[in-house]
Write a protein that holds these residues in place. Structure first.
Motif, PDB file in Angstrom:
ATOM      1  N   ALA A   1      86.732  13.857 -25.389  1.00 61.93           N
ATOM      2  CA  ALA A   1      87.099  15.260 -25.568  1.00 61.93           C
ATOM      3  C   ALA A   1      88.606  15.465 -25.502  1.00 61.93           C
ATOM      4  N   ARG A   2      89.324  14.595 -24.816  1.00 65.91           N
ATOM      5  CA  ARG A   2      90.776  14.757 -24.631  1.00 65.91           C
ATOM      6  C   ARG A   2      91.504  14.847 -25.971  1.00 65.91           C
ATOM      7  N   THR A   3      91.173  13.981 -26.910  1.00 62.90           N
ATOM      8  CA  THR A   3      91.842  13.953 -28.204  1.00 62.90           C
ATOM      9  C   THR A   3      91.705  15.283 -28.935  1.00 62.90           C
ATOM     10  N   TRP A   4      90.521  15.861 -28.872  1.00 64.53           N
ATOM     11  CA  TRP A   4      90.234  17.069 -29.644  1.00 64.53           C
ATOM     12  C   TRP A   4      90.734  18.330 -28.959  1.00 64.53           C
ATOM     13  N   LEU A   5      91.135  18.231 -27.700  1.00 64.74           N
ATOM     14  CA  LEU A   5      91.666  19.381 -26.974  1.00 64.74           C
ATOM     15  C   LEU A   5      93.174  19.306 -26.812  1.00 64.74           C
ATOM     16  N   ASP A   6      93.801  18.337 -27.453  1.00 64.39           N
ATOM     17  CA  ASP A   6      95.251  18.156 -27.355  1.00 64.39           C
ATOM     18  C   ASP A   6      95.972  19.428 -27.805  1.00 64.39           C
ATOM     19  N   GLY A   7      96.880  19.901 -26.984  1.00 65.23           N
ATOM     20  CA  GLY A   7      97.689  21.060 -27.331  1.00 65.23           C
ATOM     21  C   GLY A   7      97.159  22.391 -26.852  1.00 65.23           C
ATOM     22  N   ILE A   8      95.996  22.418 -26.219  1.00 62.39           N
ATOM     23  CA  ILE A   8      95.460  23.699 -25.742  1.00 62.39           C
ATOM     24  C   ILE A   8      96.204  24.119 -24.477  1.00 62.39           C
ATOM     25  N   ASP A   9      96.403  25.420 -24.339  1.00 65.26           N
ATOM     26  CA  ASP A   9      97.075  25.965 -23.163  1.00 65.26           C
ATOM     27  C   ASP A   9      96.048  26.271 -22.078  1.00 65.26           C
ATOM     28  N   PHE A  10      96.345  25.845 -20.853  1.00 66.22           N
ATOM     29  CA  PHE A  10      95.487  26.124 -19.707  1.00 66.22           C
ATOM     30  C   PHE A  10      96.137  27.190 -18.861  1.00 66.22           C
ATOM     31  N   PRO A  11      95.366  28.024 -18.169  1.00 69.84           N
ATOM     32  CA  PRO A  11      93.913  27.989 -18.067  1.00 69.84           C
ATOM     33  C   PRO A  11      93.250  28.452 -19.362  1.00 69.84           C
ATOM     34  N   ALA A  12      92.045  27.924 -19.590  1.00 67.73           N
ATOM     35  CA  ALA A  12      91.263  28.265 -20.778  1.00 67.73           C
ATOM     36  C   ALA A  12      89.793  28.328 -20.396  1.00 67.73           C
ATOM     37  N   ASP A  13      89.077  29.277 -21.000  1.00 71.31           N
ATOM     38  CA  ASP A  13      87.648  29.343 -20.731  1.00 71.31           C
ATOM     39  C   ASP A  13      86.887  28.476 -21.733  1.00 71.31           C
ATOM     40  N   LYS A  14      85.598  28.374 -21.527  1.00 73.71           N
ATOM     41  CA  LYS A  14      84.764  27.501 -22.355  1.00 73.71           C
ATOM     42  C   LYS A  14      84.851  27.865 -23.828  1.00 73.71           C
ATOM     43  N   GLN A  15      84.829  29.145 -24.145  1.00 76.04           N
ATOM     44  CA  GLN A  15      84.869  29.581 -25.545  1.00 76.04           C
ATOM     45  C   GLN A  15      86.174  29.160 -26.216  1.00 76.04           C
TER      46      GLN A  15
END
Length: 105
Positions: A9-23
């Motif tokens: 999952a790490r590869t496909w979530l690269d660049g997302i800003d946290f905190p983040a919800d499931k959606q």
């Protein structure tokens, strides 16, 4: 759905800003054209806000064909069980278990 390795999952979530919800996590993975097994695994996570990629990876369900050590690591680091704290099973203190009660010492 489960992954054999939560690191997938790490590869496909690269660049997302946290905190983040499931959606937000699911939408980001879909925008990055993640494989369906990764998207399904993210959709199967508890609907809470995640503060880091580590929390996400520890919450992704992992398949049963992993080793016992990997299962133990997953269980140990699982941050969101989906249960309220009072509903979680708490291990009994071995001293209390042996003596039958806490004798105030």
């Amino acid at each position: 759905m489960a992954l054999t390795d939560p690191q997938q999952a790490r590869t496909w979530l690269d660049g997302i800003d946290f905190p983040a919800d499931k959606q937000q996590l699911v939408a980001h993975a879909e925008q990055n054209d993640a494989p369906q097994d990764v998207v399904r695994a993210l959709r199967a996570m508890p609907p809470v806000e995640y503060g880091s990629i580590g929390e996400v990876l520890s919450s992704v369900t992992v398949r049963d064909d992993q080793s016992d050590a990997e299962k133990a690591s997953q269980a140990h680091h699982h941050a969101h069980s989906g249960l309220a704290e009072q509903e979680r099973e708490t291990p009994i203190n071995p001293i209390v278990d042996e003596l039958g009660e806490n004798r105030g010492s």
